[in-house]
Design a protein around this motif. Sequence first.
Motif, short mmCIF file in Angstrom:
data_model
loop_
_atom_site.label_atom_id
_atom_site.label_comp_id
_atom_site.label_asym_id
_atom_site.label_seq_id
_atom_site.Cartn_x
_atom_site.Cartn_y
_atom_site.Cartn_z
N GLY A 3 0.82 -1.21 0.00
CA GLY A 3 0.00 0.00 0.00
C GLY A 3 0.85 1.26 0.00
O GLY A 3 0.58 2.20 -0.76
N VAL A 4 1.87 1.29 0.84
CA VAL A 4 2.75 2.46 0.90
C VAL A 4 3.49 2.63 -0.42
O VAL A 4 3.61 3.74 -0.94
CB VAL A 4 3.74 2.34 2.09
N ARG A 5 3.97 1.52 -0.98
CA ARG A 5 4.67 1.60 -2.27
C ARG A 5 3.74 2.12 -3.36
O ARG A 5 4.12 2.95 -4.19
CB ARG A 5 5.24 0.25 -2.66
N ALA A 6 2.49 1.64 -3.39
CA ALA A 6 1.52 2.10 -4.40
C ALA A 6 1.25 3.59 -4.26
O ALA A 6 1.16 4.31 -5.26
CB ALA A 6 0.22 1.31 -4.27
N VAL A 7 1.16 4.05 -3.03
CA VAL A 7 0.91 5.47 -2.80
C VAL A 7 2.13 6.30 -3.24
O VAL A 7 1.97 7.33 -3.88
CB VAL A 7 0.56 5.71 -1.31
N LYS A 8 3.33 5.83 -2.92
CA LYS A 8 4.54 6.56 -3.32
C LYS A 8 4.66 6.63 -4.84
O LYS A 8 4.90 7.70 -5.41
CB LYS A 8 5.79 5.86 -2.76
N VAL A 9 4.48 5.49 -5.51
CA VAL A 9 4.61 5.46 -6.97
C VAL A 9 3.57 6.38 -7.60
O VAL A 9 3.89 7.19 -8.48
CB VAL A 9 4.46 4.01 -7.51
N SER A 10 2.33 6.29 -7.16
CA SER A 10 1.28 7.11 -7.76
C SER A 10 1.50 8.59 -7.47
O SER A 10 1.24 9.44 -8.33
CB SER A 10 -0.10 6.65 -7.32
N LEU A 11 2.00 8.90 -6.28
CA LEU A 11 2.29 10.30 -5.95
C LEU A 11 3.31 10.87 -6.92
O LEU A 11 3.12 11.94 -7.49
CB LEU A 11 2.80 10.41 -4.51
N PHE A 12 4.39 10.14 -7.17
CA PHE A 12 5.44 10.64 -8.05
C PHE A 12 5.00 10.67 -9.52
O PHE A 12 5.39 11.57 -10.26
CB PHE A 12 6.73 9.87 -7.84
N VAL A 13 4.18 9.71 -9.94
CA VAL A 13 3.67 9.74 -11.31
C VAL A 13 2.77 10.96 -11.51
O VAL A 13 2.90 11.70 -12.50
CB VAL A 13 2.91 8.44 -11.67
N LEU A 14 1.88 11.22 -10.55
CA LEU A 14 1.00 12.38 -10.67
C LEU A 14 1.76 13.69 -10.56
O LEU A 14 1.42 14.67 -11.22
CB LEU A 14 -0.13 12.32 -9.64
N LEU A 15 2.80 13.73 -9.73
CA LEU A 15 3.62 14.94 -9.66
C LEU A 15 4.35 15.17 -10.98
O LEU A 15 4.48 16.31 -11.44
CB LEU A 15 4.60 14.86 -8.49
N GLY A 16 4.82 14.08 -11.60
CA GLY A 16 5.46 14.19 -12.92
C GLY A 16 4.48 14.69 -13.97
O GLY A 16 4.82 15.55 -14.79
#
Length: 164
Positions: A3-16
């Motif tokens: 869950g934490v990894r999914a949140v981190k990945v999605s956060l950085f994709v959306l920031l990109g």
Amino acid sequence: MQGVRAVKVSLFVLLGTTLLQFLVVLISGSVALLADTIHNFSDALTAVPLWVAFVLGRRAATRGYTYGFGRAEDLAGLFIVAVVALSAVVAAWQSVERLINPRPLENLWWVVVAGIVGFAGNEAVAVYRIRVGRRIGSAALVADGVHARTDGFTSSPSSSGRSE
């Protein structure tokens, strides 16, 4: 934790995605696209309370919280639902405003590029969050994934016709 990894990945994709859209804002000068970029940035930040909830959920029970902190994810989910509801109200308001006061489209190709970037980023995050959320049984992560998917279809400038 997945869950934490999914949140981190999605956060950085959306920031990109937000950064790429902001570059198009600088090129096109579109105020409406800037508003959509700010909206996408705030959507990226919905990952933060979910991240906090996943971290809190791993804590052991205490005297005050005898069942632990697993319900923190439920509170994060409520926050995400509130953001989705607010997004729907803003989208409806913008749609009515554009029907009443239509404006000609300018810099259409730049806006199309930004729309494609916004859609692609939101859809990639949606697929990932929903898949991981279902795998780990996280309704809040699935809800955030559905929120990202909805934004991809409704908030991008190319699908809403917003341009300056």
